[in-house]
Design an enzyme around this catalytic site. Sequence first.
Site, PDB file in Angstrom:
ATOM      1  N   GLY A 288       0.451  -0.842   0.328  1.00  0.00           N
ATOM      2  CA  GLY A 288      -0.109  -0.167   0.300  1.00  0.00           C
ATOM      3  C   GLY A 288       0.883   1.421  -0.464  1.00  0.00           C
ATOM      4  N   LYS A 369      10.828   4.952   6.537  1.00  0.00           N
ATOM      5  CA  LYS A 369      11.531   5.555   5.785  1.00  0.00           C
ATOM      6  C   LYS A 369      11.497   7.358   5.577  1.00  0.00           C
ATOM      7  CE  LYS A 369       8.078   6.601   1.653  1.00  0.00           C
ATOM      8  NZ  LYS A 369       7.135   5.515   0.533  1.00  0.00           N
ATOM      9  N   LYS A 411      19.697   6.639   1.166  1.00  0.00           N
ATOM     10  CA  LYS A 411      20.636   6.965   2.096  1.00  0.00           C
ATOM     11  C   LYS A 411      20.897   5.262   3.113  1.00  0.00           C
ATOM     12  CE  LYS A 411      16.751  10.316   2.639  1.00  0.00           C
ATOM     13  NZ  LYS A 411      16.689   9.934   1.709  1.00  0.00           N
ATOM     14  N   ASN A 459      15.171   9.423  -3.582  1.00  0.00           N
ATOM     15  CA  ASN A 459      14.153  10.641  -3.619  1.00  0.00           C
ATOM     16  C   ASN A 459      13.327   9.852  -4.969  1.00  0.00           C
ATOM     17  OD1 ASN A 459      14.354  12.249  -1.221  1.00  0.00           O
ATOM     18  ND2 ASN A 459      16.365  12.395  -1.974  1.00  0.00           N
ATOM     19  N   ARG A 558      17.312  18.349   9.682  1.00  0.00           N
ATOM     20  CA  ARG A 558      16.976  17.658  10.916  1.00  0.00           C
ATOM     21  C   ARG A 558      18.330  16.437  11.027  1.00  0.00           C
ATOM     22  NH1 ARG A 558      11.732  15.993   7.246  1.00  0.00           N
ATOM     23  NH2 ARG A 558      13.992  15.859   5.178  1.00  0.00           N
ATOM     24  N   GLU A 561      20.212  14.292   9.027  1.00  0.00           N
ATOM     25  CA  GLU A 561      19.625  15.164   7.290  1.00  0.00           C
ATOM     26  C   GLU A 561      21.073  15.085   6.813  1.00  0.00           C
ATOM     27  OE1 GLU A 561      16.166  17.042   4.282  1.00  0.00           O
ATOM     28  OE2 GLU A 561      17.224  17.312   6.518  1.00  0.00           O
TER      29      GLU A 561
END
Length: 656
Positions: A288, A369, A411, A459, A558, A561
């Site tokens: 989903g 994620k 990542k 991304n 953040r 990050e």
Amino acid sequence: MTRFLSLTRFQKQCIAVSADLFFLPFMFLTALWMRFDVVDYLLIKQFGVLIIAAPLIAIPIFIRLGLYRAVIRFVDQKIVFVVVYGVTLTVFVLLALAVFLHVGILSRAVFGIFGISAVMYMLASRFMARAYLLQLSNNDNAIRVAIYGAGHTGAHIATAFNASHDYIPMFLIDDKKELQGATIAGIRVYPSTDLPELIAKNRVQEIHLVMPSTPKKTQSVILNRLEKLRVKVRITPPIRDLLNGELTVKDLREIEIEDLLGRDSVEPNHALIAACIADKIVLVSGAGGSIGSELCRQILLQKPTRLILLDTSEFALYTIEKELASLKTSHALSTQIMPFLVSVLETEKCQQILSTFNVQTVYHAAAFKHVPLVEQNPIEGIRNNVFGTLSIAKASMHAGVANFVLISTDKAVRPTNVMGATKRLAELVLQGLSAQKTVDQIAVTQKSNTRFCMVRFGNVLGSSGSVVPLFRQQIMAGGPITLTHPDITRYFMTIPEAAQLVLQAGSMGAGGDVFVLDMGEPVKILDLAERMVHLSGLSLTSESSESNAIEIQHVGLRPGEKLFEELLIGDNVDGTEHPLIMRAEESMIAWPVLQVLLDKLDIACRNFAYEKVRELLLEAVKEYQPQCGIEDMIWHEEKKRPLYENGKHVNDRKLH
């Protein structure tokens, strides 16, 4: 006069017929005057029958040809053929009548002049009425637009705008010299070099880029030029979305990041896509989610025997099952769709599903994620991303699954956050299992031929948490746009392209392979934000003092990050049979060593020993370089408490 617009269709048709009933005899009188330089009583008496017969013959012909069925506001150049054809038939019938009645046979020029006059009247009356009605129907708040692209689709959009209450097309733009200076749908075509002057002169509010068949790279170049004009830009969907001929004004959409990237997709290798799917039983975990759901859509079109969906979210599972059922019906597919509300951590349940239905291929997309959320919930991230992968991998090996594909991330390369470290550790788990080719379960060692591989990419556009919809919302709200750092860059790819490449990569390799997708050039997020502002027709506060100028605020990185993402840990990379898929040769940990580390990590997670969890992550993922301390909120709250209460160490269980 605006009452005319509210009349019924039949009433408007009656008005048109009445006008022709009056003006067609007048056109015949005009023809007589032009032929004889005078119209007297004797002339009218001689041609009286033909004057009266002209509308009585023409109107039934035009009714038959459908002229009166045409909506005046929508008429275009096609009406010219109808009018010429109808008038020609009328003239021939009048000539036949003149011969039969012996009237005006010696003045055949009258019939030719009448034919030309009638054509001019019929066309002029329709186009004048069209212009007047469009003016009546124009909304005072209608948006003044320029259409970039004067091809077939541009002409279609211009016609639609002419009939719209919401848009006023001012001019067309095209870079083809043969079109410049032409008039299409009543609108003049200009070169793009005239845009700045034309925009100012016509007070244009929006530019609509109507070039659906133009390559993305060319569209990106055009958008670069339009960005400087500070006018809102909209764009048509790709040509494949217009094949049904159902394009409407509503199909013009906002600029998306894929338009700015200028990245054209590579034609897929259909043999690779179908290799692990067609006529097979396929399972998708995280079905989903953003990637999982797109994998399901593309897998279904490859006609597997069964498509099994796994997800822990009831709503997400219901949504994707409903969509796939509709897709199955529309494509007349026989694939059996089977949804299961289950976590990948439930090893026995997953193994039961895999064994019962003889699953042959697994696409493991289930993962946490979101970097900040996983940073604040590290144990949950480890359980789901690492032990969830281990769980369903073991279940797959026991069930004899042939192919297992892990959806990984950029990542995982030199991670600076828990999410990236867990995804790299998930890769190491599959690499270790692939090399070991055995799995222990209650002292039973079972050989497995499951082929593991991992696909790593950056991304994807449109996924949950994507920066693009966030920026659009902030622009629509008048700002500010919140940006973590002015130098932050990211790779981007559309979800359909990423899923397509995943399916192809999953068919390659012998086992334990790490595949890396070519993500193109990295995008500086600050440049992306600025372009989105400019193409929305707005300015930045750094450029303008206007009240609607958008501010960009830098809020700081953040926790965990990175400024720059990478796709490769080392430089050892080979090409594959697909130009956008590479195979990376990267270090791994022998399974016996890794199993010991995983056992320790499992115990640390069960005991909520956050410091030990961090220590073991650092030991397992050598490239892991955390940019922040432990961010778990429970751990922070407990650190505030006194070390001892009633003579006992309150954190005693976390010291082991």
